[in-house]
Motif scaffolding. Sequence first.
Motif, PDB file in Angstrom:
ATOM      1  N   GLY A 114       0.786  -1.225   0.000  1.00  0.00           N
ATOM      2  CA  GLY A 114       0.000   0.000   0.000  1.00  0.00           C
ATOM      3  C   GLY A 114       0.815   1.271   0.000  1.00  0.00           C
ATOM      4  N   GLN A 115       2.146   1.150  -0.017  1.00  0.00           N
ATOM      5  CA  GLN A 115       3.015   2.326   0.043  1.00  0.00           C
ATOM      6  C   GLN A 115       3.587   2.710  -1.323  1.00  0.00           C
ATOM      7  OE1 GLN A 115       3.459   3.979   2.935  1.00  0.00           O
ATOM      8  NE2 GLN A 115       2.282   2.517   4.129  1.00  0.00           N
ATOM      9  N   GLY A 116       3.334   1.883  -2.351  1.00  0.00           N
ATOM     10  CA  GLY A 116       3.829   2.216  -3.680  1.00  0.00           C
ATOM     11  C   GLY A 116       5.241   1.757  -3.963  1.00  0.00           C
ATOM     12  N   ALA A 117       5.774   0.859  -3.126  1.00  0.00           N
ATOM     13  CA  ALA A 117       7.128   0.343  -3.335  1.00  0.00           C
ATOM     14  C   ALA A 117       7.169  -1.127  -2.942  1.00  0.00           C
ATOM     15  CB  ALA A 117       8.150   1.138  -2.532  1.00  0.00           C
ATOM     16  N   VAL A 118       8.149  -1.839  -3.492  1.00  0.00           N
ATOM     17  CA  VAL A 118       8.325  -3.264  -3.225  1.00  0.00           C
ATOM     18  C   VAL A 118       9.752  -3.479  -2.739  1.00  0.00           C
ATOM     19  CG1 VAL A 118       8.229  -5.603  -4.173  1.00  0.00           C
ATOM     20  CG2 VAL A 118       6.694  -3.829  -5.070  1.00  0.00           C
ATOM     21  N   MET A 119       9.894  -4.028  -1.538  1.00  0.00           N
ATOM     22  CA  MET A 119      11.201  -4.315  -0.956  1.00  0.00           C
ATOM     23  C   MET A 119      11.541  -5.778  -1.209  1.00  0.00           C
ATOM     24  SD  MET A 119      13.783  -3.313   1.043  1.00  0.00           S
ATOM     25  CE  MET A 119      15.011  -4.079   2.125  1.00  0.00           C
ATOM     26  N   VAL A 120      12.652  -6.020  -1.907  1.00  0.00           N
ATOM     27  CA  VAL A 120      13.076  -7.371  -2.266  1.00  0.00           C
ATOM     28  C   VAL A 120      14.449  -7.636  -1.658  1.00  0.00           C
ATOM     29  CG1 VAL A 120      13.488  -9.002  -4.145  1.00  0.00           C
ATOM     30  CG2 VAL A 120      11.868  -7.110  -4.468  1.00  0.00           C
ATOM     31  N   THR A 121      14.580  -8.739  -0.930  1.00  0.00           N
ATOM     32  CA  THR A 121      15.876  -9.175  -0.417  1.00  0.00           C
ATOM     33  C   THR A 121      16.347 -10.356  -1.253  1.00  0.00           C
ATOM     34  OG1 THR A 121      15.345  -8.457   1.827  1.00  0.00           O
ATOM     35  CG2 THR A 121      17.145 -10.027   1.585  1.00  0.00           C
ATOM     36  N   VAL A 122      17.557 -10.256  -1.798  1.00  0.00           N
ATOM     37  CA  VAL A 122      18.101 -11.264  -2.707  1.00  0.00           C
ATOM     38  C   VAL A 122      19.301 -11.937  -2.043  1.00  0.00           C
ATOM     39  CG1 VAL A 122      19.068 -11.705  -4.987  1.00  0.00           C
ATOM     40  CG2 VAL A 122      17.379  -9.878  -4.682  1.00  0.00           C
ATOM     41  N   ILE A 123      19.298 -13.276  -2.032  1.00  0.00           N
ATOM     42  CA  ILE A 123      20.398 -14.061  -1.479  1.00  0.00           C
ATOM     43  C   ILE A 123      21.083 -14.797  -2.620  1.00  0.00           C
ATOM     44  CG2 ILE A 123      21.076 -15.849   0.168  1.00  0.00           C
ATOM     45  CD1 ILE A 123      19.836 -13.451   1.515  1.00  0.00           C
ATOM     46  N   THR A 124      22.402 -14.660  -2.722  1.00  0.00           N
ATOM     47  CA  THR A 124      23.180 -15.420  -3.693  1.00  0.00           C
ATOM     48  C   THR A 124      24.194 -16.266  -2.940  1.00  0.00           C
ATOM     49  OG1 THR A 124      24.727 -13.562  -3.960  1.00  0.00           O
ATOM     50  CG2 THR A 124      22.910 -13.721  -5.527  1.00  0.00           C
ATOM     51  N   THR A 125      24.411 -17.477  -3.436  1.00  0.00           N
ATOM     52  CA  THR A 125      25.320 -18.405  -2.768  1.00  0.00           C
ATOM     53  C   THR A 125      26.532 -18.664  -3.641  1.00  0.00           C
ATOM     54  OG1 THR A 125      24.117 -20.298  -3.674  1.00  0.00           O
ATOM     55  CG2 THR A 125      23.459 -19.520  -1.497  1.00  0.00           C
ATOM     56  N   GLY A 126      27.615 -19.030  -2.994  1.00  0.00           N
ATOM     57  CA  GLY A 126      28.874 -19.326  -3.667  1.00  0.00           C
ATOM     58  C   GLY A 126      29.886 -19.645  -2.598  1.00  0.00           C
ATOM     59  N   ALA A 127      31.132 -19.222  -2.804  1.00  0.00           N
ATOM     60  CA  ALA A 127      32.133 -19.398  -1.758  1.00  0.00           C
ATOM     61  C   ALA A 127      31.696 -18.683  -0.489  1.00  0.00           C
ATOM     62  CB  ALA A 127      33.481 -18.864  -2.233  1.00  0.00           C
ATOM     63  N   ILE A 128      31.030 -17.529  -0.671  1.00  0.00           N
ATOM     64  CA  ILE A 128      30.449 -16.773   0.436  1.00  0.00           C
ATOM     65  C   ILE A 128      29.001 -16.469   0.084  1.00  0.00           C
ATOM     66  CG2 ILE A 128      30.528 -14.628   1.767  1.00  0.00           C
ATOM     67  CD1 ILE A 128      33.500 -14.488   1.254  1.00  0.00           C
ATOM     68  N   THR A 129      28.096 -16.700   1.023  1.00  0.00           N
ATOM     69  CA  THR A 129      26.700 -16.333   0.814  1.00  0.00           C
ATOM     70  C   THR A 129      26.548 -14.834   1.015  1.00  0.00           C
ATOM     71  OG1 THR A 129      25.906 -18.487   1.551  1.00  0.00           O
ATOM     72  CG2 THR A 129      24.330 -16.673   1.597  1.00  0.00           C
ATOM     73  N   ARG A 130      25.937 -14.181   0.045  1.00  0.00           N
ATOM     74  CA  ARG A 130      25.791 -12.731   0.105  1.00  0.00           C
ATOM     75  C   ARG A 130      24.324 -12.355  -0.044  1.00  0.00           C
ATOM     76  NH1 ARG A 130      30.838 -10.473  -0.401  1.00  0.00           N
ATOM     77  NH2 ARG A 130      32.449 -11.787  -1.326  1.00  0.00           N
ATOM     78  N   SER A 131      23.999 -11.180   0.469  1.00  0.00           N
ATOM     79  CA  SER A 131      22.642 -10.667   0.315  1.00  0.00           C
ATOM     80  C   SER A 131      22.710  -9.213  -0.114  1.00  0.00           C
ATOM     81  CB  SER A 131      21.858 -10.793   1.628  1.00  0.00           C
ATOM     82  OG  SER A 131      22.393  -9.929   2.613  1.00  0.00           O
ATOM     83  N   GLN A 132      21.669  -8.775  -0.791  1.00  0.00           N
ATOM     84  CA  GLN A 132      21.517  -7.370  -1.113  1.00  0.00           C
ATOM     85  C   GLN A 132      20.026  -7.073  -1.203  1.00  0.00           C
ATOM     86  OE1 GLN A 132      22.982  -6.018  -4.882  1.00  0.00           O
ATOM     87  NE2 GLN A 132      21.712  -7.402  -6.076  1.00  0.00           N
ATOM     88  N   ALA A 133      19.691  -5.808  -1.197  1.00  0.00           N
ATOM     89  CA  ALA A 133      18.290  -5.402  -1.227  1.00  0.00           C
ATOM     90  C   ALA A 133      18.009  -4.578  -2.473  1.00  0.00           C
ATOM     91  CB  ALA A 133      17.946  -4.595   0.024  1.00  0.00           C
ATOM     92  N   LEU A 134      16.772  -4.696  -2.944  1.00  0.00           N
ATOM     93  CA  LEU A 134      16.273  -3.898  -4.055  1.00  0.00           C
ATOM     94  C   LEU A 134      14.986  -3.220  -3.606  1.00  0.00           C
ATOM     95  CD1 LEU A 134      16.560  -6.625  -6.830  1.00  0.00           C
ATOM     96  CD2 LEU A 134      18.055  -4.630  -6.631  1.00  0.00           C
ATOM     97  N   LEU A 135      14.858  -1.951  -3.908  1.00  0.00           N
ATOM     98  CA  LEU A 135      13.606  -1.247  -3.679  1.00  0.00           C
ATOM     99  C   LEU A 135      13.040  -0.906  -5.050  1.00  0.00           C
ATOM    100  CD1 LEU A 135      11.764  -0.119  -1.421  1.00  0.00           C
ATOM    101  CD2 LEU A 135      12.874   2.095  -1.794  1.00  0.00           C
ATOM    102  N   LEU A 136      11.898  -1.527  -5.382  1.00  0.00           N
ATOM    103  CA  LEU A 136      11.275  -1.347  -6.688  1.00  0.00           C
ATOM    104  C   LEU A 136      10.071  -0.423  -6.584  1.00  0.00           C
ATOM    105  CD1 LEU A 136      11.201  -5.077  -7.906  1.00  0.00           C
ATOM    106  CD2 LEU A 136      13.064  -3.417  -8.127  1.00  0.00           C
ATOM    107  N   ASP A 137       9.809   0.311  -7.652  1.00  0.00           N
ATOM    108  CA  ASP A 137       8.594   1.111  -7.751  1.00  0.00           C
ATOM    109  C   ASP A 137       7.432   0.167  -8.046  1.00  0.00           C
ATOM    110  OD1 ASP A 137       6.442   2.765  -8.885  1.00  0.00           O
ATOM    111  OD2 ASP A 137       7.917   4.377  -8.888  1.00  0.00           O
TER     112      ASP A 137
END
Length: 207
Positions: free
Chosen positions: A61-84
């Motif tokens: 209801g706020q007009g945005a989408v918060m996405v958390t992305v996890i990628t795996t490999g030698a080190i597991t990493r995460s990052q965030a995306l804020l979409l319209d």
Amino acid sequence: MNRNFTPELSSVYRDEGRQISVALRPGNYTFLVMARDARTGRTLWKFHGQGTASVDARLAGQGAVMVTVITTGAITRSQALLLDARTGSVRRKGLFTLEGVRDGKALFMQYDEAPPSAAFLADPNVLLGEVMQVRTGRTLTRNLPIPTRPGCGPLKTLKVGSNMQAFRMNDRQQLVATRQDRCGTFQATFDWWKVPLPAPKIESSAS
């Protein structure tokens, strides 16, 4: 990337007449975030990415989408995306978490790669983050300063060597940072959604 996969639906919520969903294809670690018209089912936009993803329904209801992305490999990493939520375009991308939503505002706090090359919180006098008016994407407050107490010397944190900043959210959605100085341990409590940002409430910890 093969965009013609049959994904496994992971989660779904509604946002102002739009149905927001995220779907995963575990076999090749790809994800799809999609918005559809909740009434007609017409696809409004799609966003493809690599890794596994989840959406945070607190922004519904706020007009945005918060996405958390996890990628795996030698080190597991995460990052965030804020979409319209209207277009699927990326408003913000990086290392941040959604910590609070209140009065149409969102609190995003930064973190470092894990493991960090050095302790992330280099300056105990400031918390690195941003208060955003979600619908417009406008930054209202950047960073949260923690003042020193008169006669108590410089600050230090109780958490060293982490990739996360030293704070917590209480049940009133306030941000609370614990610090130490020569006078002892104290908490700085922020009403982060207020603009302009007021000075935090400072309370000594019980001995």
